[in-house]
Design an enzyme around this catalytic site. Structure first.
Site, short mmCIF file in Angstrom:
data_model
loop_
_atom_site.label_atom_id
_atom_site.label_comp_id
_atom_site.label_asym_id
_atom_site.label_seq_id
_atom_site.Cartn_x
_atom_site.Cartn_y
_atom_site.Cartn_z
N LEU A 118 -4.67 -36.03 -9.87
CA LEU A 118 -3.99 -36.01 -11.15
C LEU A 118 -2.72 -35.18 -10.97
O LEU A 118 -2.70 -34.23 -10.19
CB LEU A 118 -4.86 -35.37 -12.24
CG LEU A 118 -6.13 -36.11 -12.67
CD1 LEU A 118 -6.91 -35.26 -13.67
CD2 LEU A 118 -5.80 -37.46 -13.28
N ASP A 119 -1.66 -35.53 -11.70
CA ASP A 119 -0.44 -34.74 -11.64
C ASP A 119 -0.73 -33.31 -12.11
O ASP A 119 -1.67 -33.05 -12.86
CB ASP A 119 0.63 -35.35 -12.55
CG ASP A 119 1.08 -36.73 -12.07
OD1 ASP A 119 0.99 -36.99 -10.86
OD2 ASP A 119 1.50 -37.53 -12.92
N LYS A 120 0.11 -32.40 -11.68
CA LYS A 120 -0.05 -30.99 -12.02
C LYS A 120 -0.25 -30.77 -13.51
O LYS A 120 -1.14 -30.03 -13.94
CB LYS A 120 1.16 -30.20 -11.53
CG LYS A 120 1.16 -28.73 -11.91
CD LYS A 120 2.41 -28.03 -11.43
CE LYS A 120 2.42 -26.57 -11.85
NZ LYS A 120 3.65 -25.86 -11.39
N THR B 186 -1.11 -33.00 -15.82
CA THR B 186 -2.08 -33.90 -16.47
C THR B 186 -3.45 -33.24 -16.38
O THR B 186 -3.87 -32.82 -15.31
CB THR B 186 -2.11 -35.27 -15.77
OG1 THR B 186 -0.83 -35.90 -15.91
CG2 THR B 186 -3.18 -36.17 -16.38
N ARG C 165 2.66 -42.99 -16.70
CA ARG C 165 3.94 -42.46 -17.16
C ARG C 165 5.05 -43.49 -16.98
O ARG C 165 5.89 -43.68 -17.85
CB ARG C 165 4.25 -41.17 -16.41
CG ARG C 165 3.21 -40.08 -16.64
CD ARG C 165 3.33 -38.95 -15.64
NE ARG C 165 4.61 -38.24 -15.77
CZ ARG C 165 5.01 -37.30 -14.91
NH1 ARG C 165 4.24 -36.98 -13.86
NH2 ARG C 165 6.17 -36.69 -15.09
#
Length: 335
Positions: A161-163, A165, A266
């Site tokens: 997961l993105d930082k 998110t 996104r």
């Protein structure tokens, strides 16, 4: 003259380093340049003599004063070496070499057994160590929980997961479980659902399929973008979007991933005119006091790779997204 402007001096000898309390962290290599490296650039010559290190890393060591030729510290990578010159290299630990260490972090463990572990990743935590984030990552926390993970690639992390998110992730605790989970993710057998708050009121059908390839943005390399595979490299990407509520300022959207491309939700949301709230990289803006992209991995479901049991987990929206919903008059209605 201040200490920062002193002329370079020869590196300390190994004997001198051994008397220092930092000696355990430093290794010194004594080298000599053979004839076939005569008049080669220093960085290129060192790559030949120290093949276990990347040229980029050796370049940084040179610039930081860790390399001496003869009795003189050399800080220019373009310095031309001479055959038979002696060279001393102080091999200090790199940030990367120190990244894969256990750290006691406050991980929210949702489920665990001998084969796998499900984590609720908080906002702001990076999954893997990387430049700018060599510590405090999910990987560091997992190594603290389970020392045996140092024998498993990426400490058992099989997706990311993105930082900024938040949400659910599954990680492996054994190599067989990891191999099985990697295969399941590739075969789209791990079901991942997200909630996103996006700009602008929703228009059209409440359910929308976005099947648009994603690749690197040719104009800004830090971004991904929807691309034409006939003209640019990329990968197919498919996201199902379902509007749960819509008001004047924006909408709450349920997102289901069918592929797992970088920044997929996104990018797809931005491509249809609904960038995520606070996602400035893809056209969103800060509002409702939200300081990170409004994306949360709220549901995770899969068949246990070892036991065959179906597992499903939920985590509600974190407080910052709940407050944003309230500020924008949106309601969360989930089936």
């Amino acid at each position: 003259m201040s200490p920062t402007h002193k002329a370079p001096t020869a590196l300390p000898t190994l004997a001198e380093l051994e008397s220092d309390e930092l000696a355990v962290e430093v290794e010194v290599r004594d080298l000599a340049f053979p004839t076939d490296l005569h008049r080669q650039r220093l960085d290129r010559a060192l790559v030949t003599l120290l093949p276990e290190f990347s040229r980029n890393h050796l370049k940084h060591m040179i610039e930081e004063g860790c390399v001496s030729v003869g009795e003189q510290v050399v800080t220019k990578v373009a310095h031309l070496v001479k055959a038979f010159d002696s060279c001393q290299v102080r091999l200090q630990p790199t940030d990367m070499s120190q990244a894969f260490v256990p750290q006691d972090l406050p991980l929210d463990v949702v489920f665990e057994d001998e084969h796998l572990r499900v984590i609720h990743k908080p906002v702001g935590m990076v999954v893997h160590p990387a430049p700018g984030n060599w510590s405090g990552t999910l990987l560091n926390g997992l190594l603290f929980l389970d020392a045996g993970l140092k024998l498993i690639p990426r400490a058992g992390i099989v997706h990311r997961l993105d930082k900024d998110t938040s949400g659910l992730m599954v990680t492996a605790r054994t190599r067989p479980a990891m191999d099985a989970l990697v295969h399941m993710i590739a075969a789209r057998q791990v079901h991942r659902e997200y909630l996103a708050i996006a700009h602008r009121p929703w228009r059209g059908a409440l359910l929308r399929e976005v099947d648009a390839p994603i690749g690197r943005d040719s104009r800004q390399r830090l971004r991904m973008a929807v691309v034409d595979l006939a003209k640019q490299s990329g990968k197919t990407a498919h996201t199902s979007l379902r509007c749960l509520d819509s008001q004047e300022l924006g909408c709450l959207v349920h997102c289901t991933l069918h592929t797992g491309r970088t920044h997929q939700i996104r990018v797809h949301m931005s491509s249809i005119g609904h960038p995520l709230l606070a996602d400035t990289l893809y056209g969103g803006s800060h509002a409702a006091n939200l300081q990170r992209q409004a994306l949360h991995a709220y549901k995770l479901g899969f068949i246990h790779p070892m036991t065959g049991e179906f597992l499903q987990f939920h985590r509600p929206l974190p407080d910052d997204m709940q407050q944003a919903l309230s500020d924008w008059g949106l309601s969360e209605v989930l089936s």
